[in-house]
Design an enzyme around this catalytic site. Structure first.
Site, PDB file in Angstrom:
ATOM      1  N   THR A  38      -0.230   4.606   2.872  1.00  0.00           N
ATOM      2  CA  THR A  38       0.216   5.909   2.374  1.00  0.00           C
ATOM      3  C   THR A  38      -0.799   7.009   2.617  1.00  0.00           C
ATOM      4  OG1 THR A  38      -0.618   5.341   0.168  1.00  0.00           O
ATOM      5  CG2 THR A  38       1.713   4.953   0.593  1.00  0.00           C
ATOM      6  N   SER A  70     -27.992   0.307  16.655  1.00  0.00           N
ATOM      7  CA  SER A  70     -27.456  -0.460  15.532  1.00  0.00           C
ATOM      8  C   SER A  70     -28.131  -1.816  15.510  1.00  0.00           C
ATOM      9  CB  SER A  70     -25.940  -0.647  15.666  1.00  0.00           C
ATOM     10  OG  SER A  70     -25.469  -1.620  14.738  1.00  0.00           O
ATOM     11  N   GLY A 124     -14.353  -5.379  11.150  1.00  0.00           N
ATOM     12  CA  GLY A 124     -13.064  -5.992  11.416  1.00  0.00           C
ATOM     13  C   GLY A 124     -12.445  -6.709  10.245  1.00  0.00           C
ATOM     14  N   ALA A 125     -12.954  -6.479   9.034  1.00  0.00           N
ATOM     15  CA  ALA A 125     -12.444  -7.162   7.847  1.00  0.00           C
ATOM     16  C   ALA A 125     -11.584  -6.257   6.974  1.00  0.00           C
ATOM     17  CB  ALA A 125     -13.609  -7.722   7.021  1.00  0.00           C
ATOM     18  N   GLY A 126     -11.265  -5.058   7.452  1.00  0.00           N
ATOM     19  CA  GLY A 126     -10.452  -4.143   6.655  1.00  0.00           C
ATOM     20  C   GLY A 126     -11.204  -3.478   5.529  1.00  0.00           C
ATOM     21  N   LEU A 127     -12.528  -3.387   5.638  1.00  0.00           N
ATOM     22  CA  LEU A 127     -13.355  -2.792   4.591  1.00  0.00           C
ATOM     23  C   LEU A 127     -13.945  -1.441   5.014  1.00  0.00           C
ATOM     24  CD1 LEU A 127     -15.235  -5.999   3.394  1.00  0.00           C
ATOM     25  CD2 LEU A 127     -13.241  -4.900   2.358  1.00  0.00           C
ATOM     26  N   SER A 129     -15.668  -0.401   7.760  1.00  0.00           N
ATOM     27  CA  SER A 129     -17.037  -0.334   8.275  1.00  0.00           C
ATOM     28  C   SER A 129     -17.236   0.882   9.170  1.00  0.00           C
ATOM     29  CB  SER A 129     -17.382  -1.616   9.036  1.00  0.00           C
ATOM     30  OG  SER A 129     -16.494  -1.826  10.118  1.00  0.00           O
ATOM     31  N   SER A 130     -16.205   1.254   9.937  1.00  0.00           N
ATOM     32  CA  SER A 130     -16.347   2.417  10.826  1.00  0.00           C
ATOM     33  C   SER A 130     -16.515   3.699  10.027  1.00  0.00           C
ATOM     34  CB  SER A 130     -15.145   2.527  11.765  1.00  0.00           C
ATOM     35  OG  SER A 130     -13.934   2.687  11.045  1.00  0.00           O
ATOM     36  N   ASP A 174     -10.455   6.511   3.697  1.00  0.00           N
ATOM     37  CA  ASP A 174     -11.690   5.764   3.916  1.00  0.00           C
ATOM     38  C   ASP A 174     -12.916   6.651   3.778  1.00  0.00           C
ATOM     39  OD1 ASP A 174      -9.910   3.764   4.440  1.00  0.00           O
ATOM     40  OD2 ASP A 174     -10.342   3.639   6.580  1.00  0.00           O
TER      41      ASP A 174
END
Length: 225
Positions: A38, A70, A124-127, A129-130, A174
């Site tokens: 949403t 990094s 890549g865990a949906g948290l 990070s980007s 995010d």
């Protein structure tokens, strides 16, 4: 963020650049409690910041170059800021480079910077990070160059980096929670107006914990529609 981790990153910065950083900044990852899909459809969301962060050690340059490293990625980048634009930087470096580009588009004059990031937000865990990389880079560069922008404005510029530079058509959730999240609270966000409300979430006082489980299902927004 722990003092040991900050000191380690400062040492890594010195080893890579030959000088100490001017500071170390941090931005957290997030999970969302209510409102999946949403935030890019003008709806309501209720995310919380988590205890995993991206740290950014940084120092100014006066030669118009942005150099980024990094500790989680093998490939650094050495970029000429005047040539940085959408579609011209690939890989993980596109996220901090996109932030520098968005700040420049907003009228912030950047003379250049060295930036070293260290993240313990699983990629890549949906948290998000980007977004944490973007927000840590945004507060670092804005503070270094005295931009005088509030956190909500910086969140908008970090989102612009993701949308217009990296090419991910994401919403505002995010970056907003990474910039505005508070300990012991969830962030109610109306993505139409970008109005926020800090909602108390006294889990510990109620004998509860929020448990986040990595299912190992890869999540890459940049690959999606």
């Amino acid at each position: 963020m722990s003092g040991d981790r900050v000191a380690r990153l400062a040492g890594e910065f010195h080893g890579l650049t030959g000088r100490p950083p001017e500071g170390v900044w941090a931005a957290p990852g997030r999970v969302n409690l209510i409102g999946e899909h949403t935030d890019y459809n003008d709806g309501f969301v209720l995310p919380v910041a988590i205890d995993r962060t991206v740290l950014a050690a940084a120092a100014r340059r006066d030669d118009g170059r942005l150099r980024v490293w990094s500790l989680q990625e093998a490939r650094p980048a050495d970029l000429e800021l005047a040539q940085v634009g959408p579609g011209r930087v690939d890989g993980w470096a596109a996220y901090p480079a996109g932030v520098a580009w968005a700040l420049h588009q907003a009228g912030v004059e950047l003379g250049g910077a060295d930036l070293v990031v260290d993240g313990d937000v699983p990629a890549g865990a949906g948290l998000s990070s980007s977004a944490a990389v973007e927000c840590a880079a945004a507060v670092a560069l804005a503070d270094l160059y005295g931009a005088g922008l509030d956190r909500a404005t910086l969140a908008g510029l970090a989102r612009r980096a993701e949308n217009d530079f990296v090419g991910v058509p994401s919403g505002a959730m995010d970056q907003m929670v990474s910039m505005l999240g508070r300990a012991g609270h969830a962030l109610f966000l109306d993505t139409r107006s970008l109005e926020v409300d800090q909602v108390p979430l006294p889990l510990a006082e109620s004998g509860l914990r929020l448990v986040v489980i990595d299912t190992r299902a890869a999540h890459r927004l940049v690959d999606g529609a």
